[in-house]
Design an enzyme around this catalytic site. Structure first.
Site, PDB file in Angstrom:
ATOM      1  N   HIS A 188       0.839  -1.200   0.000  1.00 46.69           N
ATOM      2  CA  HIS A 188       0.000   0.000   0.000  1.00 46.69           C
ATOM      3  C   HIS A 188       0.867   1.241   0.000  1.00 46.69           C
ATOM      4  O   HIS A 188       1.885   1.307   0.686  1.00 46.69           O
ATOM      5  CB  HIS A 188      -0.955   0.023   1.203  1.00 46.69           C
ATOM      6  CG  HIS A 188      -0.308  -0.258   2.507  1.00 46.69           C
ATOM      7  ND1 HIS A 188       0.045  -1.529   2.921  1.00 46.69           N
ATOM      8  CD2 HIS A 188       0.069   0.572   3.516  1.00 46.69           C
ATOM      9  CE1 HIS A 188       0.606  -1.459   4.120  1.00 46.69           C
ATOM     10  NE2 HIS A 188       0.637  -0.193   4.498  1.00 46.69           N
TER      11      HIS A 188
ATOM     12  N   HIS B 249       0.907   5.096   1.008  1.00 49.27           N
ATOM     13  CA  HIS B 249       0.236   6.125   1.802  1.00 49.27           C
ATOM     14  C   HIS B 249       0.320   7.453   1.044  1.00 49.27           C
ATOM     15  O   HIS B 249       1.393   7.814   0.546  1.00 49.27           O
ATOM     16  CB  HIS B 249       0.955   6.342   3.137  1.00 49.27           C
ATOM     17  CG  HIS B 249       0.938   5.168   4.069  1.00 49.27           C
ATOM     18  ND1 HIS B 249       0.096   5.094   5.147  1.00 49.27           N
ATOM     19  CD2 HIS B 249       1.665   4.024   4.101  1.00 49.27           C
ATOM     20  CE1 HIS B 249       0.316   3.973   5.821  1.00 49.27           C
ATOM     21  NE2 HIS B 249       1.264   3.297   5.196  1.00 49.27           N
TER      22      HIS B 249
HETATM   23  P1  5GP Z   1       1.503   0.256   7.397  1.00 49.59           P
HETATM   24  O1  5GP Z   1       2.010   0.515   8.784  1.00 49.59           O
HETATM   25  O2  5GP Z   1       1.297  -1.225   7.135  1.00 49.59           O
HETATM   26  O3  5GP Z   1       2.343   0.921   6.328  1.00 49.59           O
HETATM   27  O4  5GP Z   1       0.107   0.988   7.304  1.00 49.59           O
HETATM   28  C1  5GP Z   1      -1.105   0.333   7.401  1.00 49.59           C
HETATM   29  C2  5GP Z   1      -2.160   1.402   7.427  1.00 49.59           C
HETATM   30  O5  5GP Z   1      -3.416   0.780   7.230  1.00 49.59           O
HETATM   31  C3  5GP Z   1      -2.231   2.163   8.747  1.00 49.59           C
HETATM   32  O6  5GP Z   1      -2.039   3.554   8.527  1.00 49.59           O
HETATM   33  C4  5GP Z   1      -3.626   1.832   9.282  1.00 49.59           C
HETATM   34  O7  5GP Z   1      -4.236   2.933   9.918  1.00 49.59           O
HETATM   35  C5  5GP Z   1      -4.367   1.408   8.032  1.00 49.59           C
HETATM   36  N1  5GP Z   1      -5.417   0.421   8.262  1.00 49.59           N
HETATM   37  C6  5GP Z   1      -5.284  -0.755   8.941  1.00 49.59           C
HETATM   38  N2  5GP Z   1      -6.453  -1.436   8.957  1.00 49.59           N
HETATM   39  C7  5GP Z   1      -7.342  -0.662   8.259  1.00 49.59           C
HETATM   40  C8  5GP Z   1      -8.720  -0.830   7.932  1.00 49.59           C
HETATM   41  O8  5GP Z   1      -9.377  -1.835   8.261  1.00 49.59           O
HETATM   42  N3  5GP Z   1      -9.304   0.146   7.205  1.00 49.59           N
HETATM   43  C9  5GP Z   1      -8.607   1.262   6.784  1.00 49.59           C
HETATM   44  N4  5GP Z   1      -9.285   2.163   6.073  1.00 49.59           N
HETATM   45  N5  5GP Z   1      -7.311   1.451   7.080  1.00 49.59           N
HETATM   46  C10 5GP Z   1      -6.675   0.503   7.816  1.00 49.59           C
END
Ligand code: 5GP
Ligand code: ZN
Length: 142
Positions: free
Chosen positions: A102, A104
């Protein structure tokens, strides 16, 4: 890699979990992050489940970046943001919590909070810098 997976983002893609959608096409989906750094923080994900950007097919990598760029421009204009971060955490020690690629898209404002640790390392000399580049170049063709 598999097309069906039980991860949270695959469930969002299949509408088994809710999300606030911003954009969708044949390869990617964009939606608002549920715990934003700033309001309007969004995520762009490929529809194929891949843990790492390195195994994602090039057409998906390209679409991911193209959509993130458009989303960033729309976020700047609509929310009057001053800047944005495009961020990809790849692997757990890089901060990746959801094991589905993903990007951001984080709107930034002149007076907002820092999200990165500014501590940096230094090369001890030019030779170490060259050796590091040589190691990376050797693996680029693989
Ligand atoms: P990472 O730390 O893996 O780069 O970021 C994962 C992101 O996914 C986090 O910013 C978190 O808030 C978001 N996230 C996790 N679970 C969900 C969800 O069920 N729905 C949405 N919309 N965002 C999520
Ligand atoms: Zn997934």
């Amino acid at each position: 890699m598999s097309l069906i997976n039980d991860c949270v983002f695959c469930k969002i893609i299949r509408s088994e979990l809710p999300c606030v959608r911003l954009y969708e096409d044949d390869l990617v989906l964009a939606f608002l992050d549920i715990a934003p750094f700033n309001l309007g923080h969004s995520l762009v994900i490929p529809k194929q489940h891949h843990h790492s950007i390195t195994t994602l097919p090039e057409d998906c990598q390209g679409r991911l970046m193209a959509v993130a760029s458009k989303l960033a421009a729309a976020t700047l204009r609509s929310l009057k943001a001053d800047a944005f971060n495009l961020l990809l955490n790849n692997g757990s020690c890089a901060g990746q919590e959801v094991p589905h690629v993903h990007l951001h898209v984080i709107p930034r404002f002149l007076d907002d909070h820092p999200i990165f640790n500014p501590a940096k390392q230094q090369y001890k000399d030019q030779a170490q810098m060259q050796e590091t580049a040589d190691k990376i170049r050797t693996k680029l063709g693989e």
